[in-house]
Design a protein around this motif. Sequence first.
Motif, PDB file in Angstrom:
ATOM      1  N   ILE A  11       7.328   0.908  -3.364  1.00  0.00           N
ATOM      2  CA  ILE A  11       7.445   1.469  -4.712  1.00  0.00           C
ATOM      3  C   ILE A  11       8.695   0.880  -5.339  1.00  0.00           C
ATOM      4  O   ILE A  11       9.809   1.246  -4.984  1.00  0.00           O
ATOM      5  CB  ILE A  11       7.524   3.002  -4.673  1.00  0.00           C
TER       6      ILE A  11
ATOM      7  N   ARG B 197       3.203   8.801  -9.968  1.00  0.00           N
ATOM      8  CA  ARG B 197       2.903   7.831 -11.015  1.00  0.00           C
ATOM      9  C   ARG B 197       4.057   6.848 -11.114  1.00  0.00           C
ATOM     10  O   ARG B 197       5.177   7.224 -11.465  1.00  0.00           O
ATOM     11  CB  ARG B 197       2.665   8.544 -12.346  1.00  0.00           C
TER      12      ARG B 197
ATOM     13  N   TYR C 175       0.513   2.286 -11.901  1.00  0.00           N
ATOM     14  CA  TYR C 175      -0.332   2.865 -10.864  1.00  0.00           C
ATOM     15  C   TYR C 175      -0.153   4.377 -10.768  1.00  0.00           C
ATOM     16  O   TYR C 175       0.909   4.924 -11.063  1.00  0.00           O
ATOM     17  CB  TYR C 175      -0.020   2.234  -9.506  1.00  0.00           C
TER      18      TYR C 175
ATOM     19  N   ALA D 187       6.131  10.060   0.055  1.00  0.00           N
ATOM     20  CA  ALA D 187       5.510   8.793  -0.312  1.00  0.00           C
ATOM     21  C   ALA D 187       6.102   7.670   0.525  1.00  0.00           C
ATOM     22  O   ALA D 187       7.314   7.643   0.773  1.00  0.00           O
ATOM     23  CB  ALA D 187       5.727   8.500  -1.790  1.00  0.00           C
TER      24      ALA D 187
ATOM     25  N   SER E 227       0.841  13.843  -6.284  1.00  0.00           N
ATOM     26  CA  SER E 227       0.621  12.613  -7.047  1.00  0.00           C
ATOM     27  C   SER E 227       1.948  11.898  -7.265  1.00  0.00           C
ATOM     28  O   SER E 227       3.016  12.511  -7.273  1.00  0.00           O
ATOM     29  CB  SER E 227      -0.012  12.918  -8.405  1.00  0.00           C
TER      30      SER E 227
ATOM     31  N   TYR F 287      -1.019   7.292  -7.779  1.00  0.00           N
ATOM     32  CA  TYR F 287      -1.417   7.485  -6.397  1.00  0.00           C
ATOM     33  C   TYR F 287      -1.633   8.969  -6.118  1.00  0.00           C
ATOM     34  O   TYR F 287      -0.975   9.829  -6.715  1.00  0.00           O
ATOM     35  CB  TYR F 287      -0.336   6.955  -5.443  1.00  0.00           C
ATOM     36  N   TRP F 288      -2.544   9.231  -5.168  1.00  0.00           N
ATOM     37  CA  TRP F 288      -2.859  10.615  -4.784  1.00  0.00           C
ATOM     38  C   TRP F 288      -2.760  10.785  -3.290  1.00  0.00           C
ATOM     39  O   TRP F 288      -3.075   9.868  -2.521  1.00  0.00           O
ATOM     40  CB  TRP F 288      -4.282  10.982  -5.217  1.00  0.00           C
TER      41      TRP F 288
ATOM     42  N   GLN G  48       0.845  -1.187   0.000  1.00  0.00           N
ATOM     43  CA  GLN G  48       0.000   0.000   0.000  1.00  0.00           C
ATOM     44  C   GLN G  48       0.882   1.239   0.000  1.00  0.00           C
ATOM     45  O   GLN G  48       1.719   1.410   0.884  1.00  0.00           O
ATOM     46  CB  GLN G  48      -0.904  -0.002   1.243  1.00  0.00           C
ATOM     47  N   VAL G  49       0.682   2.088  -0.982  1.00  0.00           N
ATOM     48  CA  VAL G  49       1.447   3.326  -1.096  1.00  0.00           C
ATOM     49  C   VAL G  49       0.606   4.474  -0.564  1.00  0.00           C
ATOM     50  O   VAL G  49      -0.582   4.592  -0.895  1.00  0.00           O
ATOM     51  CB  VAL G  49       1.844   3.593  -2.555  1.00  0.00           C
ATOM     52  N   GLN G  50       1.206   5.300   0.248  1.00  0.00           N
ATOM     53  CA  GLN G  50       0.528   6.479   0.779  1.00  0.00           C
ATOM     54  C   GLN G  50       1.350   7.722   0.497  1.00  0.00           C
ATOM     55  O   GLN G  50       2.582   7.688   0.572  1.00  0.00           O
ATOM     56  CB  GLN G  50       0.311   6.335   2.289  1.00  0.00           C
TER      57      GLN G  50
END
Length: 116
Positions: A28, A99, A103, A24, A97, A105-106, A1-3
């Motif tokens: 990743i 990229r 994927y 982040a 963001s 992510y925001w 899970q990326v945050q």
Amino acid sequence: QVQLVESGGGLVQPGGSLRLSCAASGNIVNAYVVMGWYRQVPGKERDLVATIATGGRTHYAEFARGRFTISMDNANRTVDLQMNSLIPEDTAVYYCSLRALPYLYWGQGTQVTVSS
């Protein structure tokens, strides 16, 4: 899970400066990523502010050129946005963001308000 976690928003007077930061976390694995900032006002679409890719290639929206500077620490997966000469029209929620294909992510967004 990326945050993605943003910080640095707030209230600033016209002509002032703010620095937004985004970090982040998570798994990743991509060596090449593009990180960026977008903004959105109520009732309108989310607009690009600036992006930066691994290696340093940047892209700015027209309104951001000359006033905003984006920078990235690729190793630590952080991206900053230095905003100078702010005007009331810059008031918006700013989103970070990341990229990392395939994927996108925001972050949760941070409010920037430019007002006297």
